[in-house]
Enzyme design. Structure first.
Site, PDB file in Angstrom:
ATOM      1  N   HIS A  50      71.948  22.906  67.207  1.00 42.29           N
ATOM      2  CA  HIS A  50      72.083  22.008  66.324  1.00 42.29           C
ATOM      3  C   HIS A  50      72.380  22.732  65.079  1.00 42.29           C
ATOM      4  O   HIS A  50      72.435  24.011  64.947  1.00 42.29           O
ATOM      5  CB  HIS A  50      70.753  21.255  66.136  1.00 42.29           C
ATOM      6  CG  HIS A  50      69.491  22.030  65.871  1.00 42.29           C
ATOM      7  ND1 HIS A  50      68.419  22.065  66.564  1.00 42.29           N
ATOM      8  CD2 HIS A  50      69.107  22.530  64.657  1.00 42.29           C
ATOM      9  CE1 HIS A  50      67.648  22.711  66.344  1.00 42.29           C
ATOM     10  NE2 HIS A  50      67.937  23.122  64.892  1.00 42.29           N
TER      11      HIS A  50
HETATM   12  C1  T46 Z   1      65.838  25.492  63.934  1.00 46.80           C
HETATM   13  C2  T46 Z   1      65.217  26.306  64.745  1.00 46.80           C
HETATM   14  C3  T46 Z   1      65.380  27.930  64.274  1.00 46.80           C
HETATM   15  C4  T46 Z   1      58.828  18.010  64.048  1.00 46.80           C
HETATM   16  O1  T46 Z   1      58.337  16.864  64.390  1.00 46.80           O
HETATM   17  N1  T46 Z   1      58.642  18.566  62.916  1.00 46.80           N
HETATM   18  C5  T46 Z   1      59.212  19.782  62.473  1.00 46.80           C
HETATM   19  O2  T46 Z   1      58.918  20.161  61.304  1.00 46.80           O
HETATM   20  C6  T46 Z   1      59.968  20.181  63.530  1.00 46.80           C
HETATM   21  C7  T46 Z   1      60.753  21.648  63.142  1.00 46.80           C
HETATM   22  C8  T46 Z   1      60.258  19.836  64.597  1.00 46.80           C
HETATM   23  N2  T46 Z   1      59.736  18.567  64.839  1.00 46.80           N
HETATM   24  C9  T46 Z   1      59.977  18.084  66.325  1.00 46.80           C
HETATM   25  C10 T46 Z   1      61.466  17.411  66.505  1.00 46.80           C
HETATM   26  C11 T46 Z   1      61.733  17.699  67.862  1.00 46.80           C
HETATM   27  O3  T46 Z   1      61.250  16.347  68.602  1.00 46.80           O
HETATM   28  O4  T46 Z   1      59.880  18.940  67.256  1.00 46.80           O
HETATM   29  C12 T46 Z   1      60.999  18.675  68.246  1.00 46.80           C
HETATM   30  C13 T46 Z   1      61.627  19.916  68.404  1.00 46.80           C
HETATM   31  O5  T46 Z   1      62.230  20.474  67.263  1.00 46.80           O
HETATM   32  P1  T46 Z   1      63.612  21.106  67.298  1.00 46.80           P
HETATM   33  O6  T46 Z   1      64.797  20.378  68.025  1.00 46.80           O
HETATM   34  O7  T46 Z   1      64.011  21.163  65.592  1.00 46.80           O
HETATM   35  O8  T46 Z   1      63.383  22.659  67.759  1.00 46.80           O
HETATM   36  P2  T46 Z   1      64.122  23.984  67.800  1.00 46.80           P
HETATM   37  O9  T46 Z   1      63.142  24.788  68.200  1.00 46.80           O
HETATM   38  O10 T46 Z   1      65.240  23.719  68.668  1.00 46.80           O
HETATM   39  O11 T46 Z   1      64.559  24.196  66.363  1.00 46.80           O
HETATM   40  C14 T46 Z   1      63.719  24.609  65.427  1.00 46.80           C
HETATM   41  C15 T46 Z   1      63.785  23.986  63.975  1.00 46.80           C
HETATM   42  O12 T46 Z   1      63.501  22.888  63.942  1.00 46.80           O
HETATM   43  C16 T46 Z   1      65.159  24.116  63.793  1.00 46.80           C
HETATM   44  O13 T46 Z   1      65.507  23.647  62.603  1.00 46.80           O
HETATM   45  O14 T46 Z   1      67.012  25.839  63.239  1.00 46.80           O
HETATM   46  O15 T46 Z   1      63.885  26.141  65.160  1.00 46.80           O
END
Ligand code: T46
Length: 139
Positions: A50
């Site tokens: 993303h």
């Molecule tokens: C990124 C990389 C480096 C929340 O509810 N609150 C939060 O603050 C975050 C970060 C995530 N979430 C929820 C949203 C999704 O349902 O946790 C789930 C996984 O989040 P995300 O798709 O963002 O996960 P990653 O590991 O792919 O990405 C994360 C960061 O969110 C993102 O900004 O750049 O780590």
């Protein structure tokens, strides 16, 4: 266009006592509004996939090793290996990223804004097509 870059944090201490690294205003490129961490990610899993309209971040592998692939405005691609707790990777807004983790990796993310799902671009074709458009979270 701003590209991702490595930040070297101060490493205070020695091999006898151990070390402290510090991220504070003077060595951060933005005001911090959120910190979160990722752990126990299986080695077979690729996270990320993303981009963000507004969010800027610094990723730190506080333990283990993280391989981060970045792409800025669908042109400039880089790979970074984070395997040292005193370095961070600055990721500017509008950067597509994917991450792979060693079994023991703990990723700390220092973030410029609070969580908002509307700030995400989770579809690669939309990232390429809409890369330069304004954020839907701005008024
Ligand atoms: C990124 C990389 C480096 C929340 O509810 N609150 C939060 O603050 C975050 C970060 C995530 N979430 C929820 C949203 C999704 O349902 O946790 C789930 C996984 O989040 P995300 O798709 O963002 O996960 P990653 O590991 O792919 O990405 C994360 C960061 O969110 C993102 O900004 O750049 O780590």
């Amino acid at each position: 266009m701003i590209e991702p870059y490595i930040i070297n944090f101060p490493k205070i201490g020695n091999s006898v006592q151990g070390y402290i690294s510090v991220a504070e205003n003077e060595n951060l490129p933005f005001k911090v509004n959120r910190i979160y961490w990722t752990y126990f990610t299986p080695e077979s899993v690729e996270r990320g996939g993303h981009s963000h309209y507004e969010l800027e971040q610094i990723l730190v592998a506080v333990a283990g090793k993280i391989i981060v692939n970045t792409e800025v405005i669908s042109v400039v691609r880089h790979q970074f290996i984070l395997d040292n707790p005193n370095i961070g990777l600055y990721i500017p807004k509008m950067t597509w990223r994917t991450m792979k983790y060693s079994h023991n990796a703990v990723q700390m993310c220092i973030a410029s804004i609070v969580y908002d799902e509307k700030d995400y671009i989770r579809d690669y074709k939309t990232f390429i097509k809409n890369g330069n458009k304004r954020s839907p979270i701005q008024s």
